[in-house]
Design an enzyme around this catalytic site. Structure first.
Site, PDB file in Angstrom:
ATOM      1  N   ASP A   1     -28.607 -56.575 -49.382  1.00 35.70           N
ATOM      2  CA  ASP A   1     -29.537 -57.399 -48.824  1.00 35.70           C
ATOM      3  C   ASP A   1     -28.993 -58.638 -47.765  1.00 35.70           C
ATOM      4  O   ASP A   1     -27.684 -58.861 -48.110  1.00 35.70           O
ATOM      5  CB  ASP A   1     -30.532 -58.273 -49.986  1.00 35.70           C
ATOM      6  CG  ASP A   1     -31.947 -58.606 -49.569  1.00 35.70           C
ATOM      7  OD1 ASP A   1     -32.005 -58.679 -48.093  1.00 35.70           O
ATOM      8  OD2 ASP A   1     -32.417 -58.837 -50.343  1.00 35.70           O
TER       9      ASP A   1
ATOM     10  N   ASP B   1     -40.578 -56.111 -45.659  1.00 37.14           N
ATOM     11  CA  ASP B   1     -40.903 -56.696 -47.121  1.00 37.14           C
ATOM     12  C   ASP B   1     -42.504 -56.777 -47.165  1.00 37.14           C
ATOM     13  O   ASP B   1     -43.055 -56.791 -48.418  1.00 37.14           O
ATOM     14  CB  ASP B   1     -40.631 -58.244 -47.080  1.00 37.14           C
ATOM     15  CG  ASP B   1     -39.195 -58.346 -47.712  1.00 37.14           C
ATOM     16  OD1 ASP B   1     -38.586 -57.469 -47.987  1.00 37.14           O
ATOM     17  OD2 ASP B   1     -38.908 -59.409 -47.621  1.00 37.14           O
TER      18      ASP B   1
HETATM   19  C1  DGJ Z   1     -35.782 -59.607 -49.671  1.00 33.93           C
HETATM   20  C2  DGJ Z   1     -35.872 -58.350 -49.782  1.00 33.93           C
HETATM   21  O1  DGJ Z   1     -36.120 -57.683 -48.488  1.00 33.93           O
HETATM   22  C3  DGJ Z   1     -36.636 -57.957 -50.973  1.00 33.93           C
HETATM   23  O2  DGJ Z   1     -36.980 -56.489 -51.138  1.00 33.93           O
HETATM   24  C4  DGJ Z   1     -36.027 -58.596 -52.231  1.00 33.93           C
HETATM   25  O3  DGJ Z   1     -34.866 -57.915 -52.331  1.00 33.93           O
HETATM   26  C5  DGJ Z   1     -35.721 -60.032 -52.137  1.00 33.93           C
HETATM   27  N1  DGJ Z   1     -35.032 -60.259 -50.741  1.00 33.93           N
HETATM   28  C6  DGJ Z   1     -35.034 -60.447 -53.350  1.00 33.93           C
HETATM   29  O4  DGJ Z   1     -34.315 -61.757 -52.901  1.00 33.93           O
END
Ligand code: DGJ
Length: 728
Positions: free
Chosen positions: A474, A544
Site C-alpha cells: 500500500d 477503495d
Molecule cells: C488503503 C487501502 O486502499 C485499503 O484497502 C486499506 O488497505 C487501507 N489503506 C489500510 O490502511
C-alpha cells in the site's frame, strides 16, 4: 522485418502486424515524422512533407525560407533553434545556455530490446529496436532514441537516453516520446479521478491550445492517469482512428496535446519536468522511462485489446504472469484496526466454508497500530492483538486450507514509530521546514540507499518466515517536503525521480527474492495503477470504493488500459462504507466478478441465506475464472453515458462467453433494451448455461439478447454461454 531503412528515400519504417510508423532523415540531419497508422506494405511517399515559407517561423538556412523546425513534423523536437511548439527535452550547459541543437548522426537496427537500467520496462523475444543517435556538438550532448517494435500486439515503445560528452549538463526536461500529426480532427480522451472515484473518462474537443494531463504528486495517481488517446471526432468503441500513449512509470509525469497555428497536433509524454532536473557529469548517462504507443483503426475496443495483450505478454512476468488469481477475503472493511486472533480465525473459517482460497490480513497487525497515525516503519507484530505472532496465525489459517497474505505500507514512516525516533533523517524533508502530514504520516526518503536497505531488510524479515503467499503493498499519501538530506544541494531537484529509482530497486529485490509470492499494489485504491508497478506486481487494487454502481464506472474506465487479470475488485457490505448505497448482493458480485474477485466484509455477521449465496458465487467464479482473467474483454454499454452497464468476456478459443449487465435506476415507461454481444464465433451455436436454450453466435451478436424490464434499482444479471456442438 519489423524495421527497414530505405537508403534512397532516407526513410525508416517500423511495422507491427497491423500498423506502420515511418520517419525520414531530412537534409541528412533532421528527423521528421512522416506517418503512423494502418499498415502500409509498400510506401512510396504519397504523403510527402510540404514545405512553405510561413510568416514568423524561423529558418535554419538563410537561403531556404521554406524550411523551419517550427513547421516540420518531428520525432524529438527541441526549443531554441526555431520550434515554438512544446519541446521534448531541454538541456542547459555550464554556461547556463538552454540553446539545444540536436542533429541526426546515425542509426542502428538492434535485434533485441536493450534493458533500461534501474527502471521497469516491457520485454519480449525477438523484439527489434531502432536506435537513433543524435548529437549537439557544441554543448557535448548525445541523445539516443529507442523504438522497440512489438509486432504481435501492435505496440511500439519509445524512450531516450542522454549522455554528457564533455562537460556537466543539466537536464531540465526529458520526455520519452513526442509525435507530430499533420491533422487535428481528433477528440482527446484522458482519465481523471480522486480517492474513491479513481478513474472517469474525459473526452473533449481539441481547439487551438495545449492540453496537459499530468501528476506532480510523486505518484502516477488516480487524479490523472498516465494515459492519453486521440480519437477521430466520429470515433467510438468500434469505429475510428485511435492513437494511445501510456507511461511505464509510477511517479510524477507530464503529457500534453498541443494544437498549433497550422492545426497540426503534437502529442507528448514523459517525466514531469516541473520542479525537477538531473545533473549529468561528463561521461554519465540518463535513461528515461518507456512510453507505450498503440494505434487502432477501429476504435477503442481494439485499442484496449492491444493494450491488454501487451500487459499480459510484455509487462507481467514471473510466477504469476499466467496463473489464475485466487479468490480472497480481506479483513479491512470487516474489522478495520479492531481485531483479535480469534476474530480473524472466525473470519477465515467462514471464508473457507464459502470456498474462498486466500485470507488477507490488512492494516493494523504491527506494533501499536490502532489507528492510521502510528507505527509505519515498525514491521514487528503487535502481540497485544496477535499474541502468538504472524507465523502462528498463518499456520492456523493454512491448516484450514487457506493461503495467507499480509499488508505493508513500506514507503512510509509514522512520526510515532520506533523507526522515526531512531532515524528522523529517514523521512523525506526540506531543511528548516516543518513536515506536512498526509494521513498522519511522512514519506521515507527512498533517494537514500540506506533507507532502501532498511525497507528491504525489515520486510524480508516477515517474508523470510516462508508463511506469506500474498503481499498487499500500500501507499497512502503523496509526496510533499520534496528534499533529501542524503543529496547535495545541487542535486535536490533529482529527489522525486531518485525516490522512484529507490522504490523500483526495493520492489525488484523483493519480487526476485520471493518469486512465489503474489504481490498486489495499492495506493488508497488505484492511486498508483500504472505499467511501472505492474512490471513487479501483477495486480492492483482498483479503488477503495467498493460500491457496485461506482465500481462499474471505475472498472469500465480502467479497462481502457488494463485487463481484468490485473484488476482487484471486492464484494463489500451494505450500506456501502464509501457512499452509503444499498445494492443487492448479487449485483455487488456481478460487478466484482469482472476482475479478480475478493470479499471484504464480516462474513460472520451474515445470515445463512447470504452465506449460501456467496458460496454459490465463489463456486461460479471459479468455473468462469479463466474466462474472466484470461479471456478477451468487450465493453458493451458505457455507464458514463447510460443508466446501464454491460460488458462481455469471450475465452480465447471462443468456447465460452460471459455477459454481465446492470441497470442502475429503475425507470417508468422504460424501453425494452437489447444487448448485442461481441467477439463470439459467428459460425457456432451457444448454449445458455442457465436455461439450456441454444442460440447462434450470429444472433447473439447481431440480433442481441432481450433484457427484461425489472422494477428494481441496481438490477443486474449475467448470461453464461458455452459452445454447443449439435449431434449429427
Ligand atoms: C488503503 C487501502 O486502499 C485499503 O484497502 C486499506 O488497505 C487501507 N489503506 C489500510 O490502511
Amino acid at each position: 522485418m519489423a524495421i527497414v531503412f530505405n537508403e534512397i528515400t532516407q526513410k525508416i519504417k517500423l511495422s507491427t502486424k497491423n500498423t506502420s510508423y515511418i520517419m525520414e532523415i531530412v537534409k541528412d540531419e533532421f528527423l521528421a515524422h512522416v506517418y503512423w497508422g494502418k499498415k502500409i506494405d509498400d510506401y512510396y511517399g504519397s504523403n510527402k512533407i510540404m514545405y512553405r515559407d510561413r510568416g514568423f517561423s524561423p529558418n535554419i538556412f538563410e537561403e531556404d525560407r521554406t524550411f523551419s523546425l517550427d513547421t516540420l513534423p518531428q520525432e524529438y523536437p527541441q526549443y531554441g533553434n526555431g520550434d515554438y511548439r512544446p519541446c521534448a527535452f531541454q538541456v542547459s550547459n555550464d554556461e547556463n545556455s538552454t540553446y539545444n541543437d540536436l542533429r541526426y548522426v546515425r542509426h542502428e537496427i538492434l535485434s533485441e530490446k536493450p534493458k533500461i537500467l534501474g527502471l521497469p520496462s516491457s520485454y519480449g523475444e525477438n523484439i527489434q529496436t531502432l536506435k537513433i543517435t543524435m548529437l549537439d556538438k557544441i554543448i557535448g550532448l548525445e541523445v539516443n532514441l529507442y523504438y522497440s517494435v512489438f509486432e504481435d500486439c501492435d505496440v511500439i515503445t519509445r524512450r531516450a537516453t542522454f549522455k554528457a560528452l564533455k562537460n556537466e549538463l543539466t537536464l531540465n526536461k526529458m520526455l520519452s516520446a513526442s509525435i507530430d500529426f499533420r491533422r487535428d480532427d481528433f477528440d482527446l480522451i484522458s482519465l481523471y479521478g480522486a480517492h474513491n472515484n479513481d478513474r472517469n473518462i474525459d473526452r473533449r474537443e481539441l481547439t487551438s491550445a495545449t492540453y496537459v494531463v499530468e501528476s506532480t504528486r510523486g505518484a502516477s495517481s488516480m487524479h490523472q492517469s498516465p494515459f492519453l488517446a486521440l480519437i477521430s471526432k466520429d470515433g467510438n468503441e468500434n469505429y475510428g482512428d485511435v492513437y494511445a500513449m501510456q507511461f511505464v512509470y509510477s511517479g510524477s509525469f507530464h503529457s500534453s496535446v498541443h494544437v498549433d497555428q497550422y492545426r497540426n497536433i503534437r502529442m507528448q509524454m514523459g517525466l514531469q519536468p516541473f520542479d525537477s532536473n538531473w545533473i549529468l557529469n561528463a561521461g554519465e548517462i540518463f535513461e528515461t522511462p518507456e512510453v507505450v504507443l498503440t494505434y487502432s483503426d477501429t476504435g477503442l475496443e481494439k485499442m484496449s485489446s492491444q493494450l491488454h495483450q501487451f500487459v499480459r505478454q510484455h509487462i507481467l512476468r514471473g510466477e504469476w504472469k499466467d496463473k489464475p488469481r485466487p479468490t480472497l477475503i480481506n479483513n479491512w472493511e470487516a474489522t478495520y484496526f479492531d481485531f483479535t486472533e480469534e476474530k480473524l480465525l472466525d473470519l477465515a473459517q467462514e471464508a473457507k466454508d464459502v470456498g474462498i482460497e486466500l485470507f488477507v490480513l490488512d492494516d493494523g497487525w504491527f506494533k501499536n497500530r490502532n489507528s492510521d497515525g502510528t507505527s509505519l516503519g515498525d514491521w514487528i507484530v503487535d502481540t497485544k492483538k496477535l499474541p502468538h505472532g504472524v507465523e502462528w496465525l498463518a499456520d492456523k489459517i493454512n491448516e484450514m486450507g487457506l493461503k495467507f497474505g499480509i499488508w505493508f505500507e513500506p514507503e512510509m514512516i509514522s512520526e510515532d514509530s520506533d523507526l522515526y525516533r531512531a532515524h528522523p533523517e529517514y523521512a523525506m524533508q526540506v531543511k528548516n521546514r516543518e513536515h506536512i502530514y498526509g494521513r498522519g504520516q511522512f514519506v521515507l526518503d527512498l533517494a537514500n540507499n540506506e533507507v532502501c536497505d532498511y525497507v528491504i531488510n525489515s520486510i524480508s524479515e516477515v517474508l523470510d518466515t516462508g508463511k506469506i503467499d500474498y503481499v498487499k503493498w500500500d501507499m497512502n499519501r503523496h509526496i510533499t517536503n520534496i528534499g533529501s538530506l542524503h543529496l547535495n544541494i545541487k542535486n535536490q531537484r533529482e529527489t522525486m525521480h531518485r525516490y522512484m529509482l529507490g522504490l523500483y530497486k526495493i520492489t525488484d529485490t523483493l519480487v526476485t527474492k520471493y518469486p512465489k509470492i503474489l504481490f498486489e499494489s495499492c495506493s488508497s485504491g488505484g492511486g498508483r495503477f500504472d505499467l511501472g508497478l505492474l512490471c513487479y506486481m501483477p495486480q492492483t487494487w482498483a479503488s477503495d470504493n467498493t460500491d457496485a454502481v461506482c465500481r462499474s464506472k471505475i472498472q469500465y474506465a480502467t479497462s481502457y488500459m488494463y485487463p481484468s487479470l490485473v484488476t482487484g475488485s471486492h464484494v463489500s457490505v451494505c450500506p456501502n462504507h464509501q457512499v452509503g448505497r444499498v445494492t443487492p448482493l448479487n449485483t455487488r458480485f456481478n460487478i466484482a466478478m469482472c476482475g479478480n474477485l475478493g470479499y471484504e466484509l464480516d462474513l460472520t455477521l451474515l445470515n445463512e441465506g447470504e452465506k449460501a449465496e456467496i458460496k454459490s458465487q465463489v463456486e461460479f467464479y471459479k468455473e468462469v475464472r479463466d474466462l474472466i482473467q484470461f479471456g478477451d474483454y468487450f465493453r458493451l454499454i458505457n455507464p458514463f453515458e447510460r443508466n446501464e452497464y454491460a460488458v462481455n468476456f469471450v475465452s480465447e478459443n471462443q468456447e465460452e462467453v460471459l455477459a454481465i449487465y446492470m441497470k442502475v435506476l429503475s425507470e417508468p415507461a422504460a424501453p425494452f433494451h437489447i444487448l448485442k454481444l461481441r467477439g463470439l464465433d459467428e459460425n457456432s451455436l451457444y448454449k445458455d448455461y442457465e436455461t439450456g436454450e441454444i442460440y447462434s453466435g450470429q444472433e447473439l451478436m447481431y440480433a442481441g439478447i432481450s433484457i427484461a424490464n425489472v422494477k428494481q434499482d441496481f438490477y443486474s444479471r449475467y448470461w453464461y454461454f458455452k459452445k454447443h456442438l449439435p449431434k449429427r
